[in-house]
Design a protein around this motif. Structure first.
Motif, PDB file in Angstrom:
ATOM      1  N   MET A  68       0.934  -1.052   0.018  1.00 18.36           N
ATOM      2  CA  MET A  68      -0.050  -0.072  -0.117  1.00 18.36           C
ATOM      3  C   MET A  68       0.713   1.236   0.051  1.00 18.36           C
ATOM      4  O   MET A  68       0.379   2.434   0.087  1.00 18.36           O
ATOM      5  N   THR A  69       2.047   1.060  -0.235  1.00 17.65           N
ATOM      6  CA  THR A  69       3.233   2.138  -0.062  1.00 17.65           C
ATOM      7  C   THR A  69       3.957   2.174  -1.246  1.00 17.65           C
ATOM      8  O   THR A  69       3.938   1.334  -2.053  1.00 17.65           O
ATOM      9  N   GLY A  70       4.428   3.467  -1.745  1.00 19.40           N
ATOM     10  CA  GLY A  70       5.286   3.426  -2.745  1.00 19.40           C
ATOM     11  C   GLY A  70       4.756   3.949  -4.095  1.00 19.40           C
ATOM     12  O   GLY A  70       3.380   4.665  -3.985  1.00 19.40           O
ATOM     13  N   VAL A  71       5.287   4.062  -4.993  1.00 16.52           N
ATOM     14  CA  VAL A  71       5.090   5.059  -6.432  1.00 16.52           C
ATOM     15  C   VAL A  71       4.321   4.057  -7.022  1.00 16.52           C
ATOM     16  O   VAL A  71       4.895   3.001  -7.592  1.00 16.52           O
ATOM     17  N   ASP A  72       3.165   4.122  -7.594  1.00 17.45           N
ATOM     18  CA  ASP A  72       2.434   3.269  -8.584  1.00 17.45           C
ATOM     19  C   ASP A  72       2.376   3.785  -9.867  1.00 17.45           C
ATOM     20  O   ASP A  72       1.820   5.228 -10.034  1.00 17.45           O
ATOM     21  N   PRO A  73       2.717   3.424 -10.924  1.00 17.41           N
ATOM     22  CA  PRO A  73       2.944   4.269 -12.137  1.00 17.41           C
ATOM     23  C   PRO A  73       1.561   4.634 -12.846  1.00 17.41           C
ATOM     24  O   PRO A  73       1.242   5.335 -13.562  1.00 17.41           O
ATOM     25  N   ARG A  74       0.545   3.557 -12.425  1.00 16.86           N
ATOM     26  CA  ARG A  74      -0.618   3.877 -12.767  1.00 16.86           C
ATOM     27  C   ARG A  74      -1.602   4.864 -12.081  1.00 16.86           C
ATOM     28  O   ARG A  74      -2.733   5.098 -12.435  1.00 16.86           O
ATOM     29  N   ASP A  75      -1.072   5.375 -11.045  1.00 11.98           N
ATOM     30  CA  ASP A  75      -1.494   6.333 -10.157  1.00 11.98           C
ATOM     31  C   ASP A  75      -0.850   7.494  -9.773  1.00 11.98           C
ATOM     32  O   ASP A  75       0.091   7.514  -9.095  1.00 11.98           O
ATOM     33  N   PRO A  76      -1.041   8.428 -10.617  1.00 12.05           N
ATOM     34  CA  PRO A  76      -0.271   9.883 -10.504  1.00 12.05           C
ATOM     35  C   PRO A  76      -0.193  10.232  -9.119  1.00 12.05           C
ATOM     36  O   PRO A  76       1.054  10.992  -8.680  1.00 12.05           O
ATOM     37  N   ALA A  77      -1.017  10.077  -8.337  1.00  9.77           N
ATOM     38  CA  ALA A  77      -1.223  10.668  -6.893  1.00  9.77           C
ATOM     39  C   ALA A  77      -0.092  10.031  -6.145  1.00  9.77           C
ATOM     40  O   ALA A  77       0.334  10.689  -5.026  1.00  9.77           O
ATOM     41  N   THR A  78       0.355   8.954  -6.324  1.00 13.58           N
ATOM     42  CA  THR A  78       1.295   8.300  -5.513  1.00 13.58           C
ATOM     43  C   THR A  78       2.784   9.109  -5.764  1.00 13.58           C
ATOM     44  O   THR A  78       3.603   8.580  -5.061  1.00 13.58           O
ATOM     45  N   ALA A  79       3.018   9.794  -6.798  1.00 16.35           N
ATOM     46  CA  ALA A  79       4.257  10.205  -7.179  1.00 16.35           C
ATOM     47  C   ALA A  79       5.034  10.676  -5.975  1.00 16.35           C
ATOM     48  O   ALA A  79       6.326  10.786  -5.724  1.00 16.35           O
ATOM     49  N   ASP A  80       4.293  11.663  -5.327  1.00 12.11           N
ATOM     50  CA  ASP A  80       4.702  12.462  -4.352  1.00 12.11           C
ATOM     51  C   ASP A  80       5.295  11.653  -3.150  1.00 12.11           C
ATOM     52  O   ASP A  80       6.086  12.126  -2.108  1.00 12.11           O
ATOM     53  N   SER A  81       4.918  10.431  -3.104  1.00 13.19           N
ATOM     54  CA  SER A  81       5.484   9.417  -1.798  1.00 13.19           C
ATOM     55  C   SER A  81       6.883   9.015  -2.225  1.00 13.19           C
ATOM     56  O   SER A  81       7.428   8.508  -1.188  1.00 13.19           O
ATOM     57  N   ARG A  82       7.322   9.096  -3.247  1.00 10.19           N
ATOM     58  CA  ARG A  82       8.871   8.711  -3.298  1.00 10.19           C
ATOM     59  C   ARG A  82       9.721   9.390  -2.403  1.00 10.19           C
ATOM     60  O   ARG A  82       9.903  10.659  -2.042  1.00 10.19           O
ATOM     61  N   GLY A  83      10.543   8.536  -1.588  1.00 11.46           N
ATOM     62  CA  GLY A  83      11.203   8.863  -0.551  1.00 11.46           C
ATOM     63  C   GLY A  83      10.811   8.846   0.794  1.00 11.46           C
ATOM     64  O   GLY A  83      11.322   9.057   1.739  1.00 11.46           O
ATOM     65  N   HIS A  84       9.406   8.686   0.738  1.00  8.36           N
ATOM     66  CA  HIS A  84       8.552   8.941   2.100  1.00  8.36           C
ATOM     67  C   HIS A  84       8.042   7.401   2.504  1.00  8.36           C
ATOM     68  O   HIS A  84       7.616   7.447   3.625  1.00  8.36           O
ATOM     69  N   ALA A  85       8.324   6.539   1.539  1.00  9.53           N
ATOM     70  CA  ALA A  85       7.702   5.073   2.276  1.00  9.53           C
ATOM     71  C   ALA A  85       8.781   4.241   2.761  1.00  9.53           C
ATOM     72  O   ALA A  85      10.099   4.418   2.330  1.00  9.53           O
ATOM     73  N   PHE A  86       8.303   3.368   3.429  1.00  5.06           N
ATOM     74  CA  PHE A  86       9.159   2.100   3.959  1.00  5.06           C
ATOM     75  C   PHE A  86       8.893   0.847   3.677  1.00  5.06           C
ATOM     76  O   PHE A  86       7.793   0.741   3.448  1.00  5.06           O
ATOM     77  N   GLY A  87       9.854   0.010   3.318  1.00  6.02           N
ATOM     78  CA  GLY A  87       9.573  -1.410   3.087  1.00  6.02           C
ATOM     79  C   GLY A  87       9.076  -2.133   3.935  1.00  6.02           C
ATOM     80  O   GLY A  87       8.489  -3.224   3.822  1.00  6.02           O
ATOM     81  N   ASP A  88       9.171  -1.857   5.370  1.00  2.00           N
ATOM     82  CA  ASP A  88       8.965  -2.639   6.445  1.00  2.00           C
ATOM     83  C   ASP A  88       8.338  -1.580   7.566  1.00  2.00           C
ATOM     84  O   ASP A  88       9.530  -0.901   8.067  1.00  2.00           O
ATOM     85  N   TYR A  89       7.247  -1.704   8.030  1.00  2.00           N
ATOM     86  CA  TYR A  89       6.835  -0.464   9.050  1.00  2.00           C
ATOM     87  C   TYR A  89       6.752  -1.290  10.535  1.00  2.00           C
ATOM     88  O   TYR A  89       6.521  -0.635  11.258  1.00  2.00           O
ATOM     89  N   ARG A  90       7.172  -2.665  10.684  1.00  2.18           N
ATOM     90  CA  ARG A  90       7.331  -3.255  11.665  1.00  2.18           C
ATOM     91  C   ARG A  90       8.291  -2.364  12.638  1.00  2.18           C
ATOM     92  O   ARG A  90       8.182  -2.701  14.022  1.00  2.18           O
ATOM     93  N   ARG A  91       9.248  -1.849  12.123  1.00  2.00           N
ATOM     94  CA  ARG A  91      10.274  -1.261  13.187  1.00  2.00           C
ATOM     95  C   ARG A  91       9.731   0.055  14.167  1.00  2.00           C
ATOM     96  O   ARG A  91      10.327   0.170  14.969  1.00  2.00           O
ATOM     97  N   PHE A  92       8.524   0.261  13.662  1.00  2.00           N
ATOM     98  CA  PHE A  92       7.565   1.437  14.291  1.00  2.00           C
ATOM     99  C   PHE A  92       6.892   1.028  15.280  1.00  2.00           C
ATOM    100  O   PHE A  92       6.128   1.783  16.182  1.00  2.00           O
ATOM    101  N   LEU A  93       6.518  -0.243  15.371  1.00  2.00           N
ATOM    102  CA  LEU A  93       5.652  -0.924  16.576  1.00  2.00           C
ATOM    103  C   LEU A  93       6.464  -0.693  17.680  1.00  2.00           C
ATOM    104  O   LEU A  93       7.352  -1.172  18.058  1.00  2.00           O
ATOM    105  N   ASP A  94       5.565  -0.134  18.814  1.00  2.00           N
ATOM    106  CA  ASP A  94       6.063   0.098  20.128  1.00  2.00           C
ATOM    107  C   ASP A  94       5.131  -0.016  21.136  1.00  2.00           C
ATOM    108  O   ASP A  94       4.281   0.861  21.470  1.00  2.00           O
ATOM    109  N   PRO A  95       5.078  -1.274  22.024  1.00  2.00           N
ATOM    110  CA  PRO A  95       3.961  -1.420  22.836  1.00  2.00           C
ATOM    111  C   PRO A  95       4.205  -0.151  24.096  1.00  2.00           C
ATOM    112  O   PRO A  95       2.941   0.003  24.629  1.00  2.00           O
ATOM    113  N   ASP A  96       4.978   0.451  24.081  1.00  2.00           N
ATOM    114  CA  ASP A  96       4.933   1.650  25.035  1.00  2.00           C
ATOM    115  C   ASP A  96       5.171   3.050  24.147  1.00  2.00           C
ATOM    116  O   ASP A  96       5.416   4.165  24.863  1.00  2.00           O
ATOM    117  N   GLY A  97       4.340   2.874  23.179  1.00  2.00           N
ATOM    118  CA  GLY A  97       4.576   4.032  22.118  1.00  2.00           C
ATOM    119  C   GLY A  97       3.692   5.248  22.479  1.00  2.00           C
ATOM    120  O   GLY A  97       3.980   6.293  21.978  1.00  2.00           O
TER     121      GLY A  97
END
Length: 303
Positions: free
Chosen positions: A1-30
């Motif tokens: 659900m992240t990253g640039v999709d060439p068929r969806d111009p609205a996603t172009a701005d997300s270049r450089g802002h997406a992560f391949g794995d968001y599990r690093r942000f899970l924090d039970p004390d968040g």
């Protein structure tokens, strides 16, 4: 659900802002040390059952270490709905045609084709619901129409300025609100019984919004709270939401009941409730179960 999709111009701005794995942000004390603001205006106040669950969840935010600013309302949300509907109508006509153009086993190619099909098969397709939105969308012109471009710019500006301004004004990591009212029954005669939701500003702005279970009305009907953040703020929201989820553990697995009888909505205790007493709550529950009409109430009384 992240990253640039060439068929969806609205996603172009997300270049450089997406992560391949968001599990690093899970924090039970968040939530510890976070600042969250509560958006109430226009969301709370229409479902006492949902309000009670959300207010209890807000108390949990404090218990789990967050500083809660209450209220921290997003301004001008009501002004977004008109431009948003205009955008929806214009884009639906264009996008449904783009979608249909790629299908092979159908003669449907445009929104006008769908409208004609529904009219030709009205007994099956239009028995319970009309196609008013289809007709409004069909009456629009193309995506180069100044009316569309102005509505798009206005809706995005109001939503983005509203969220960013609230986060800045109160120095917040996220805005918290009631996600929805308890689910309601399908009413084929009187239509939708929607009460409240808080998805519009983030959806229109293109900003992240994550919802997690907050509790259950009458033991079975789920209600959530959601965390709204800045553009590209997914890492922060995942951290906060995971902290709430792990710190409360309110979710239970659905039981997949074949139905919920009216008696299931009636509180077992007869003491006064914060929302005005069990009698009022029972009346609202019967309305939800049978339709908020005199006929529906009479039917509920016989069940």
């Amino acid at each position: 659900m992240t990253g640039v999709d060439p068929r969806d111009p609205a996603t172009a701005d997300s270049r450089g802002h997406a992560f391949g794995d968001y599990r690093r942000f899970l924090d039970p004390d968040g939530l510890r040390g976070a600042r969250v603001g509560v958006w109430r205006e226009g969301v709370f106040g229409v479902s006492p059952e949902a309000d009670a669950i959300a207010d209890a969840a807000i108390g949990e935010l404090s218990r789990l270490g967050a500083t809660v600013v209450d209220p921290a309302d997003i301004p001008n949300v009501a002004d977004v709905f008109g431009p948003e509907l205009t955008v929806l109508l214009f884009e639906f006509k264009a996008d449904i045609a783009a979608y249909l153009s790629e299908l092979e086993r159908t003669s449907m190619r445009t929104l006008a084709d769908l409208i004609a099909f529904n009219d030709a098969n009205a007994e099956q397709e239009l028995r319970w619901f009309g196609q008013e939105i289809f007709l409004l969308a069909e009456a629009t012109t193309g995506l180069d129409d100044p009316a569309y471009l102005e509505a798009l710019a206005t809706a995005k500006r109001l939503s983005q300025e509203g969220i960013d301004g609230t986060l800045d004004r109160f120095d917040l990591d996220a805005i918290v609100s009631l996600t929805n009212s308890p689910p309601w029954t399908t009413d084929l005669v009187n239509g939708d019984h929607f009460l409240t939701a808080s998805s519009t500003p983030a959806a229109v702005a293109g900003y992240p919004n994550i919802t997690v279970p907050a509790g259950f009305s009458f033991g079975e009907l789920p209600v959530g709270i959601n965390f709204i953040g800045r553009r590209w703020g997914e890492p922060t929201l995942i951290k906060l939401a995971h902290g709430f989820e792990q710190g409360t553990r309110v979710r239970h697995a659905p039981r997949f009941l074949p139905s919920l009888a009216v008696r299931d909505f009636i509180p077992r205790d007869t003491g006064a409730r914060a929302n005005g007493g069990a009698a009022a709550s029972t009346a609202r529950a019967q309305d939800a179960a049978a339709g908020a009409t005199p006929t529906g109430r009479r039917l509920a009384g016989r069940l």
